[in-house]
Design an enzyme around this catalytic site. Structure first.
Site, PDB file in Angstrom:
ATOM      1  N   ASP A 184      -2.020   2.352  -4.503  1.00 37.08           N
ATOM      2  CA  ASP A 184      -3.178   2.725  -3.838  1.00 37.08           C
ATOM      3  C   ASP A 184      -4.339   1.625  -3.996  1.00 37.08           C
ATOM      4  OD1 ASP A 184      -2.143   5.084  -3.126  1.00 37.08           O
ATOM      5  OD2 ASP A 184      -2.623   6.124  -4.914  1.00 37.08           O
TER       6      ASP A 184
ATOM      7  N   HIS B 108       0.850  -1.140   0.012  1.00 38.86           N
ATOM      8  CA  HIS B 108       0.009   0.121  -0.142  1.00 38.86           C
ATOM      9  C   HIS B 108       0.865   1.284   0.005  1.00 38.86           C
ATOM     10  CE1 HIS B 108      -3.711   1.950  -0.082  1.00 38.86           C
ATOM     11  NE2 HIS B 108      -4.379   1.399   0.788  1.00 38.86           N
TER      12      HIS B 108
END
Length: 496
Positions: free
Chosen positions: A471, A467
């Protein structure tokens, strides 16, 4: 005084632990005689004596952690103890030229960051005639096995490194003479070396080590190797069977939380292999480093299964390889990575490195642990080329023949837990990659299609991603594109 220092440990390896000292202060040592053994997270490195003499001070004791080029010990000049071993070492070397046109057999390239190997098996004996490229011996590292071919035809006149010997990447293994006369000249050195190797002749060194770690008696293991030799795989099979001696030894292991006597008698403590330790460490490092998250979707495999069923016979007849599901998933992932390139990227410090190519890692389970061979430039390969590459890498992985180079450089990974019956899982990233797709079992399930309940062959997909660089929108988009390509493979042809 001669200094003994830590040798180069390999790329990205900056420290090691002193595991074992083979000599103690006051012992005479010969040039290149092994002094101690260092352990890293990838390999075990033996440190040879840089000069003959007497081992003086040991600076780094067993258990100490040392950096590259750190001082390990000191060797002082000996009065008479060192020359005797040196003379013994020089005797075989002097005998080699007697045969004429002698050719040295050297350790081949072992792969990036691998600096040593253990001589596992000699397929030829001193005096045997060998042809060029005929296999002479097999070397074992912590990840792969390497076969050593004869560089020239002739007679194997001398074995410098007998079975069980640990050799570095530039060591000499044997000498091939150009005529049979060289056999007689090397008979004495060979006979002298025989007693030293006798203890390892029956079993592969890796098998001996594993039997010692697991507490297995060699008499209880059936050898399947040459001349009944016990191989590592034989020990692994024996370890799966109930073993009373090993179970009895378990209670005397390292102290831990109290357990009842009844439970203790039914436990078994087994030391982790270095490969398993490396796998465990890398997976935990991945969890600690990446901001790992997993997103899920499901795909109707009906179209792919129909297409595969329709063309599999023609495909195999033309290309000589079966049409499987992995080529469809590889193509679908390559298609999706073009739209979401961050899933194919990696973080380097404060930079993001985007890869304008796809080196597809394919996770494979082997008897020794998980390995991830890499299919290079998968984005430029056809279905047939992908299937051939996956079949060849899988076969080499099961046989333990993968080189280090074949397991490095991947940019994205596929993991197929479905072959073991897994319905859903969360795969762990293979650092420094930023994405891994988990495939699972195809199962018929009722699905609502156009207002009707229809039974369809469904598979859950799981994308684990970092992450920090990917995204949520990018991860979901990637997984949707994979789903769309698999549910309508014509999209791959039209690049939609």
């Amino acid at each position: 005084m001669t200094e003994v220092r830590v040798p180069t440990l390999g790329e990205s390896v900056t420290e090691a632990t002193v595991a074992t000292w083979f000599k103690k202060p006051g012992d005479a040592v010969a040039v290149d005689e092994m002094l101690c053994e260092l352990e890293t997270d990838k390999v075990t490195v033996e440190v040879p004596a840089p000069a003959a003499g007497v081992l003086g001070e040991i600076v780094a004791a067993e258990g100490d952690t040392v950096g590259v080029d750190a001082l390990l010990a000191m060797i002082t000049a000996g009065e008479g103890a060192a020359p005797a071993p040196a003379a013994a070492v020089s005797a075989p070397a002097a005998a080699a030229p007697a045969g004429g046109d002698a050719v040295d057999v050297m350790v081949p390239t072992l792969g990036e960051s691998v600096t040593e190997a253990t001589v596992s098996t000699w397929f030829k004996a001193v005096g045997d005639t060998v042809a060029q490229d005929e296999m002479l011996c097999e070397l074992e590292t912590d990840k792969v096995s390497v076969e050593v071919p004869a560089p020239a035809a002739g007679v194997l006149s001398e074995i410098v490194a007998p079975e069980g010997t640990t050799v570095d990447a530039s060591a000499k293994l044997a000498v091939i003479g150009g005529a049979t006369e060289s056999t007689a000249s090397t008979a004495a050195p060979a006979a002298a070396a025989a007693p030293a190797a006798a203890a390892d002749v029956e079993n592969a060194p890796s098998a001996n080590k594993m039997m010692a770690e697991k507490g297995i008696d060699a008499a209880s293991v059936t050898g399947t190797g040459r001349d009944g030799r016990i191989m590592k795989e034989d020990v692994m099979k024996a370890a799966l069977a109930p073993a009373q001696p090993a179970a009895a030894a378990a209670p005397s292991a390292a102290p831990r939380a109290p357990v009842s006597a009844d439970d203790a008698s039914r436990e078994e403590r087994v030391k982790m292999t270095r490969l398993r330790q490396t796998i465990a460490r890398r997976l935990k490092d991945s969890q600690n480093t990446a901001a790992m998250l997993t997103t899920y979707n499901e795909v109707d495999m009906g179209e792919v299964m129909a297409l595969r069923s329709q063309y599999k016979d023609q495909f195999e007849k033309k290309h000589g390889v079966r049409l499987g599901f992995m080529s469809f998933f590889t193509k679908a992932c390559v298609h999706a990575l073009k739209e979401v390139p961050e899933v194919n990227a990696e973080i380097d410090g404060t930079d993001i490195v985007y890869k304008n190519f796809v080196h597809m890692g394919v996770a494979a389970g082997t008897p020794t642990g998980l390995v991830v061979p890499v299919i290079r430039d998968a984005d430029s390969m056809s279905f047939a080329e992908i299937e051939k590459a996956i079949a060849e890498k899988g076969r080499r992985a099961r046989d333990g023949k993968l080189s280090m180079a074949e397991m490095q450089g991947g940019t994205f990974t596929l993991s197929n837990g479905g072959v073991y019956g897994s319905l859903m899982s969360s795969p762990i990233l293979n650092p420094p990659q930023s994405g891994i797709l988990g495939m699972h079992k195809i199962q018929d399930r009722p699905m609502a299609i156009n207002g009707e309940v229809v039974i369809r062959p469904m598979m859950y997909l799981a994308l684990s991603y970092d992450h920090r660089i990917v995204d949520g929108k990018g991860a979901v988009t990637f997984l949707v594109r994979v789903k769309e390509a698999l549910e309508d493979p014509r999209r791959l042809l039209m690049d939609l």
